[in-house]
Design an enzyme around this catalytic site. Structure first.
Site, PDB file in Angstrom:
ATOM      1  N   THR A  52      -8.010 -29.251   4.547  1.00  0.00           N
ATOM      2  CA  THR A  52      -6.939 -30.043   3.956  1.00  0.00           C
ATOM      3  C   THR A  52      -5.720 -30.072   4.884  1.00  0.00           C
ATOM      4  O   THR A  52      -5.092 -31.100   5.069  1.00  0.00           O
ATOM      5  CB  THR A  52      -6.555 -29.424   2.597  1.00  0.00           C
ATOM      6  OG1 THR A  52      -7.737 -29.323   1.816  1.00  0.00           O
ATOM      7  CG2 THR A  52      -5.545 -30.278   1.863  1.00  0.00           C
ATOM      8  N   VAL A  66     -10.527 -26.862  11.819  1.00  0.00           N
ATOM      9  CA  VAL A  66     -11.021 -25.490  12.009  1.00  0.00           C
ATOM     10  C   VAL A  66     -11.940 -25.495  13.239  1.00  0.00           C
ATOM     11  O   VAL A  66     -12.896 -26.263  13.293  1.00  0.00           O
ATOM     12  CB  VAL A  66     -11.821 -24.987  10.785  1.00  0.00           C
ATOM     13  CG1 VAL A  66     -12.279 -23.542  10.999  1.00  0.00           C
ATOM     14  CG2 VAL A  66     -10.992 -25.090   9.506  1.00  0.00           C
ATOM     15  N   LYS A  96      -8.074 -21.771  12.574  1.00  0.00           N
ATOM     16  CA  LYS A  96      -7.594 -22.883  11.757  1.00  0.00           C
ATOM     17  C   LYS A  96      -6.217 -23.293  12.254  1.00  0.00           C
ATOM     18  O   LYS A  96      -5.296 -22.483  12.273  1.00  0.00           O
ATOM     19  CB  LYS A  96      -7.514 -22.441  10.295  1.00  0.00           C
ATOM     20  CG  LYS A  96      -7.280 -23.591   9.363  1.00  0.00           C
ATOM     21  CD  LYS A  96      -7.266 -23.127   7.926  1.00  0.00           C
ATOM     22  CE  LYS A  96      -7.028 -24.293   7.014  1.00  0.00           C
ATOM     23  NZ  LYS A  96      -8.235 -24.905   6.530  1.00  0.00           N
ATOM     24  N   GLU A 122     -12.465 -14.418  10.452  1.00  0.00           N
ATOM     25  CA  GLU A 122     -13.826 -14.032  10.841  1.00  0.00           C
ATOM     26  C   GLU A 122     -14.698 -15.285  10.753  1.00  0.00           C
ATOM     27  O   GLU A 122     -14.426 -16.189   9.964  1.00  0.00           O
ATOM     28  CB  GLU A 122     -14.366 -12.929   9.913  1.00  0.00           C
ATOM     29  CG  GLU A 122     -14.675 -13.387   8.516  1.00  0.00           C
ATOM     30  CD  GLU A 122     -15.436 -12.357   7.672  1.00  0.00           C
ATOM     31  OE1 GLU A 122     -16.533 -11.919   8.066  1.00  0.00           O
ATOM     32  OE2 GLU A 122     -14.917 -12.006   6.601  1.00  0.00           O
ATOM     33  N   PHE A 123     -15.734 -15.348  11.568  1.00  0.00           N
ATOM     34  CA  PHE A 123     -16.590 -16.540  11.582  1.00  0.00           C
ATOM     35  C   PHE A 123     -17.868 -16.337  10.778  1.00  0.00           C
ATOM     36  O   PHE A 123     -18.499 -15.295  10.875  1.00  0.00           O
ATOM     37  CB  PHE A 123     -16.958 -16.932  13.023  1.00  0.00           C
ATOM     38  CG  PHE A 123     -17.677 -18.245  13.081  1.00  0.00           C
ATOM     39  CD1 PHE A 123     -16.968 -19.438  13.023  1.00  0.00           C
ATOM     40  CD2 PHE A 123     -19.061 -18.296  13.149  1.00  0.00           C
ATOM     41  CE1 PHE A 123     -17.623 -20.663  13.034  1.00  0.00           C
ATOM     42  CE2 PHE A 123     -19.728 -19.523  13.165  1.00  0.00           C
ATOM     43  CZ  PHE A 123     -19.004 -20.702  13.106  1.00  0.00           C
ATOM     44  N   ASP A 161      -7.777 -24.927  -4.785  1.00  0.00           N
ATOM     45  CA  ASP A 161      -8.530 -26.009  -4.138  1.00  0.00           C
ATOM     46  C   ASP A 161      -9.909 -25.524  -3.709  1.00  0.00           C
ATOM     47  O   ASP A 161     -10.378 -25.805  -2.625  1.00  0.00           O
ATOM     48  CB  ASP A 161      -7.731 -26.526  -2.929  1.00  0.00           C
ATOM     49  CG  ASP A 161      -8.338 -27.804  -2.345  1.00  0.00           C
ATOM     50  OD1 ASP A 161      -8.978 -28.560  -3.101  1.00  0.00           O
ATOM     51  OD2 ASP A 161      -8.174 -28.026  -1.136  1.00  0.00           O
ATOM     52  N   PRO A 175     -17.121 -26.421  -2.342  1.00  0.00           N
ATOM     53  CA  PRO A 175     -18.209 -25.874  -1.522  1.00  0.00           C
ATOM     54  C   PRO A 175     -17.868 -25.792  -0.021  1.00  0.00           C
ATOM     55  O   PRO A 175     -18.365 -24.918   0.667  1.00  0.00           O
ATOM     56  CB  PRO A 175     -19.359 -26.845  -1.788  1.00  0.00           C
ATOM     57  CG  PRO A 175     -19.088 -27.373  -3.154  1.00  0.00           C
ATOM     58  CD  PRO A 175     -17.592 -27.501  -3.237  1.00  0.00           C
TER      59      PRO A 175
HETATM   60  C1  Z3R Z   1     -11.879 -19.850   7.581  1.00  0.00           C
HETATM   61  C2  Z3R Z   1     -11.352 -20.967   6.978  1.00  0.00           C
HETATM   62  C3  Z3R Z   1     -12.054 -22.123   6.951  1.00  0.00           C
HETATM   63  C4  Z3R Z   1     -13.310 -22.169   7.591  1.00  0.00           C
HETATM   64  C5  Z3R Z   1     -13.833 -21.040   8.211  1.00  0.00           C
HETATM   65  C6  Z3R Z   1     -13.109 -19.883   8.203  1.00  0.00           C
HETATM   66  N1  Z3R Z   1     -15.072 -21.238   8.751  1.00  0.00           N
HETATM   67  C7  Z3R Z   1     -15.536 -22.463   8.574  1.00  0.00           C
HETATM   68  S1  Z3R Z   1     -14.456 -23.431   7.733  1.00  0.00           S
HETATM   69  C8  Z3R Z   1     -16.824 -22.935   8.979  1.00  0.00           C
HETATM   70  C9  Z3R Z   1     -17.373 -24.176   8.640  1.00  0.00           C
HETATM   71  C10 Z3R Z   1     -18.632 -24.329   9.133  1.00  0.00           C
HETATM   72  S2  Z3R Z   1     -19.098 -22.996   9.976  1.00  0.00           S
HETATM   73  C11 Z3R Z   1     -17.658 -22.170   9.707  1.00  0.00           C
HETATM   74  S3  Z3R Z   1     -19.699 -25.709   9.001  1.00  0.00           S
HETATM   75  O1  Z3R Z   1     -20.288 -25.911  10.305  1.00  0.00           O
HETATM   76  O2  Z3R Z   1     -20.688 -25.425   8.008  1.00  0.00           O
HETATM   77  N2  Z3R Z   1     -18.826 -26.933   8.556  1.00  0.00           N
END
Ligand code: Z3R
Length: 314
Positions: A17, A21, A36, A89-90, A134, A137
């Site tokens: 939003t 990221v 982010k 963290e990822f 907010d 998924p």
């Molecule tokens: C923190 C805040 C927002 C997000 C974070 C960590 N990791 C995100 S969005 C993310 C999204 C994917 S992989 C990691 S995706 O490839 O499934 N869109």
């Protein structure tokens, strides 16, 4: 912002939003992080265009103290005059992508395990009076082992929810609680319980339960299934700023006729979350004790359809 040089951006992971990221790598440790980026210019109030919005920074720094297995950990906060970077963290994937790409219904035990972790994480945050407001998924992140974590909690306190994202996309209202749609300025933890109820329904249906395309369509999508709320089911509802006595009057359907529940205790959980009167919605703490969630065990998602994670930077 020298601290930013510690990371190599590998690509974009999502568009939130408030900003983009990135998937990035810490040069020193080799560990992946989610970076982010929030552009701050939109958040300045007229007349105080100098420096960083200090209350927002202070509030966000407090989020660094949150530690729970179902909350995406905020590792660091970096800021300059016009940009804020949050280092998280990822995790491999978000729940939206997982639902979009996986074939057939989601595993019954996977849904139970995800709900248990999300309710636990939410109880931890709500105890500390931190709301999401907010939840959707796209900000629930999953890994191969079966963990699911809440991301972006606490940001809505610092930044108000815009109607459009930074890329002008419409902010989804599909998970928004009816009291917010009816214009209340006073809301509580129940708004997140509603969103989580919508997410449970979506995991079972494999599509959104209330996919509104405007504010009024969103309200009517809810009313068509849950019935138009009355003073009997929701005392005070007619006093909400955006409640109209001219709303069409729909009769409530039984959730059973809309959703093929996998288990009667799953139906009971949903019925405790998708409740009109926020005061009657169960709290996250109460929900942790429900029979459906007490039987949960960590269940791995089926990642067959997803390519193995690769760095692509070296
Ligand atoms: C923190 C805040 C927002 C997000 C974070 C960590 N990791 C995100 S969005 C993310 C999204 C994917 S992989 C990691 S995706 O490839 O499934 N869109």
């Amino acid at each position: 912002m020298e601290k930013l040089d510690r990371f190599i951006k590998l690509g974009t992971a999502g568009e939130g939003t408030y900003g983009v990221v990135y998937k990035a790598k810490n040069k020193l440790t080799g560990k992946h992080v989610a970076l982010k980026r929030i552009k701050l210019e939109k958040f300045y109030n007229k007349g105080d265009s100098e420096g960083v919005p200090s209350t927002a920074i202070r509030e966000i720094c407090l989020l660094k103290n949150l530690k729970h297995s179902s909350i995406v950990e905020l590792l660091d906060v970096m800021y300059s005059t016009d940009k804020l970077y949050l280092v998280f963290e990822f995790l491999d994937l978000d729940l939206k992508k997982y639902m979009d790409f996986s074939k057939g219904p989601l595993n019954k035990e996977l849904i139970r395990s995800y709900m248990k972790q999300l309710v636990d994480g939410m109880a931890y945050l709500h105890t500390r009076t931190i709301l999401h407001r907010d939840l959707k998924p796209q900000n629930l992140l999953i890994d191969k082992e079966g963990h699911i974590k809440l991301a972006d909690f606490g940001l809505s306190r610092s930044f108000s929810l815009p109607t459009r994202t930074y890329t002008h996309e419409v902010v989804t209202m599909w998970y928004r609680a009816p009291e917010l749609l009816l214009g209340t300025k006073i809301y509580c933890t129940g708004v997140d319980i509603w969103s989580l109820g919508c997410i449970l329904a979506e995991m079972i249906l494999k599509k959104a339960i209330f996919p509104g395309d405007s504010e009024i369509d969103q309200i009517y999508k809810i009313f068509r299934i849950m019935g138009t709320p009355t003073e009997e089911v929701w005392p005070g509802v007619s006093l909400f700023p955006d409640f109209k006595p001219t709303f069409p009057k729909w009769k409530a359907k039984d959730f059973k006729d809309v959703i093929a529940f996998q288990d009667p205790e799953q139906e009971a959980l949903l019925k405790n979350m998708l409740v009109y009167n926020p005061a009657q919605r169960k709290t996250a703490k109460e929900l942790t004790r429900c029979p459906y969630l007490r039987k949960a065990k960590l269940t791995a998602p089926n990642m067959d359809a997803f390519p193995a994670d690769e760095d692509g930077d070296d």
